[in-house]
Structure formats: structure tokens, C-alpha cells
Enzyme design. Structure first.
Site, PDB file in Angstrom:
ATOM      1  N   SER A  20      92.015  28.707  14.574  1.00 46.39           N
ATOM      2  CA  SER A  20      90.962  28.062  13.784  1.00 46.39           C
ATOM      3  C   SER A  20      89.894  27.553  14.733  1.00 46.39           C
ATOM      4  CB  SER A  20      91.540  26.887  12.981  1.00 46.39           C
ATOM      5  OG  SER A  20      90.503  26.095  12.426  1.00 46.39           O
ATOM      6  N   TYR A  77      96.060  19.236  12.957  1.00 48.34           N
ATOM      7  CA  TYR A  77      95.895  20.673  12.702  1.00 48.34           C
ATOM      8  C   TYR A  77      95.120  21.322  13.846  1.00 48.34           C
ATOM      9  CZ  TYR A  77      94.302  24.901  10.248  1.00 48.34           C
ATOM     10  OH  TYR A  77      94.020  26.189   9.881  1.00 48.34           O
ATOM     11  N   LYS A 111      96.247  24.276  16.506  1.00 48.74           N
ATOM     12  CA  LYS A 111      95.544  25.551  16.640  1.00 48.74           C
ATOM     13  C   LYS A 111      95.065  25.786  18.070  1.00 48.74           C
ATOM     14  CE  LYS A 111      96.110  27.007  12.469  1.00 48.74           C
ATOM     15  NZ  LYS A 111      96.947  28.193  12.203  1.00 48.74           N
TER      16      LYS A 111
END
Length: 253
Positions: A145, A158, A162
Site C-alpha cells: 500500500s 496498517y 505494509k
């Protein structure tokens, strides 16, 4: 010619977290070019529906949780039993159960994010390597991401996971060469149920940051993955392809 009518390539892909969203978009792109796919997901009913849409004989589903090592082994075993090979692996399964600053983050949630987003990807890579790729070659695509390329408001855990996924890509690319190529895709905001909280009710505001004038859709990532999982990308490994609609152009990156 429909995807079901297209001549088979003989290649097989395992795509995790593919009952919907980006994972399904990737599976759909691979089936459309003639590959067969094994898809995984937590919701058995949604998985069955996805398999029906992809086409009988072209796809099978294996329900389970990505971080479960037994599920990882079963998914690869099913692929080998059904199709006799696992040329490609797409590590797409991911989670982001919390929004907010990491200074207040419950560490048990942080562990869950890493187990699902990073450790599961390593587990699936180990399984496909042992079952097929070590002796026969292949390719892996990890779905990272843009959140892993810088700091992120509200989705710090998150983003950290990533960033780890991007480094995992480098490590695997180095260790599994020359037989297996390993690359990552770092999407910006893609219109999926997973990311809905980031754009629903404010899509025009969100779109304003993108020079190409729209948010991403799963097909955008499907096309990028299909390229990286093809002979056309035969000299590409260890790379992270940013697919962001030009978002970083507005960030001076």
C-alpha cells in the site's frame, strides 16, 4: 470470447483474500487471460459466489483465515491436488481493524495486523516454495500500500505492516532468485468494501487529491498484477510498483 471460453495457459495462481475487492479483481484478470486460480477468504458463502463468477473449472475456493498455518498448508495442498502446480502466489489478504493514533493502540490489535498482513504472506510463500516453486520456478506478488511508503493518519499500524510487506518482498526476491521473481504493488485508495470508510460520503473530496481524477478500482490492480505475473515481467524482481492515480505527484514524492 468470455473468460470461460479462453484457452487455458496451463498456469495456476493462488490468490489470498480474493472473494471480493482487490483480490477478486486480480483473480478475475488472471482467469480472463487463461490461468486457473485458487482463491481464499474467510467467508465461505462469499467465496463460493466468487468461484461461480470466475467459472467452473477455472477456480476453486478454500475458506479459512490467512494467518492460520493449517489453512495455508491446506490451500496449497488443494491447489496441487486440483491443478498439479502453483506457478503464482498473490498475497492479498489483509486487515485493518482500527483507526487512530498508534500511541494509543492496543498491542494485541497490532499483533493481529502483523499476523494477517505480513506473517501470513511469509507463510504462504514458504508453502508455495516447498510445494512447487523451488523446483519449477514462478512468481509472487505481494499487495502492499502507499501507506507503507510514508506516515499515515489514522492507519499507522496498517501502514507499518505494509512497509514490512515491502521489505519482505525484497528479502524473498533475493532469497528465491533466480527461479522465483517477487514483486509488490502499492495501491493508493481503491474503491472496495475494505476501504469504504476512507471515501464513502466524501468521494469527491478524496478524488481531488488524484491527478487522474478518480479513485482506483480493483481492475486497476488486477492489470498490474497480471503484468508482474507474466513473462513480459521476466526481468523484474524486488520492485514495488506504485499504482496511485498520480497521488504522489501532489506530495512532492
Amino acid at each position: 470470447m468470455t473468460a470461460q471460453e479462453r484457452e487455458l495457459t496451463g498456469r495456476v495462481a493462488l490468490v489470498t483474500g480474493a472473494s471480493r475487492g482487490i483480490g477478486y479483481g486480480i483473480a478475475e484478470a488472471l482467469v480472463a487471460r487463461g490461468d486457473r486460480v485458487v482463491i481464499t477468504g474467510r467467508n465461505e458463502d462469499a467465496l463460493k459466489e466468487a468461484v461461480e463468477r470466475l467459472g467452473p473449472g477455472r477456480a476453486i475456493g478454500v475458506p479459512g483465515k490467512a494467518h492460520d498455518e493449517a489453512h495455508q498448508a491446506v490451500a496449497v495442498e488443494r491447489a496441487m491436488e486440483a491443478f498439479g502446480r502453483v506457478d503464482y502466489l498473490v498475497n492479498n489478504a489483509g486487515t485493518n481493524p482500527v483507526f487512530g493514533p498508534i500511541a494509543d493502540l492496543d498491542l494485541s490489535i497490532a499483533r493481529k495486523v502483523f499476523e494477517t498482513n505480513v506473517i501470513s504472506a511469509l507463510g504462504f510463500a514458504q508453502q508455495t516454495w516447498k510445494a512447487w516453486q523451488k523446483d519449477n520456478g514462478g512468481a509472487i506478488v505481494n499487495i502492499a500500500s502507499v501507506a507503507g511508503l510514508g506516515s499515515s493518519r489514522f492507519v499507522g499500524a496498517y501502514g507499518i505492516s505494509k512497509a514490512a510487506m515491502i521489505n519482505l518482498t525484497l528479502q524473498l526476491a533475493h532469497e528465491l532468485a533466480p527461479g522465483v521473481r517477487v514483486n509488490a504493488i502499492a495501491p493508493a485508495l481503491v474503491k472496495t468494501q475494505f476501504a469504504a470508510v476512507l471515501y464513502e460520503g466524501r468521494e469527491q473530496e478524496a478524488v481531488a487529491s488524484y491527478p487522474l481524477g478518480r479513485l482506483g478500482v480493483p481492475e486497476d490492480i488486477g492489470g498490474a498484477a497480471a503484468f508482474l505475473l507474466s513473462d513480459a515481467a521476466g526481468w523484474v524482481t524486488g520492485q514495488t510498483l506504485v499504482v496511485d492515480g498520480g497521488l504522489f505527484l501532489n506530495m512532492g514524492v
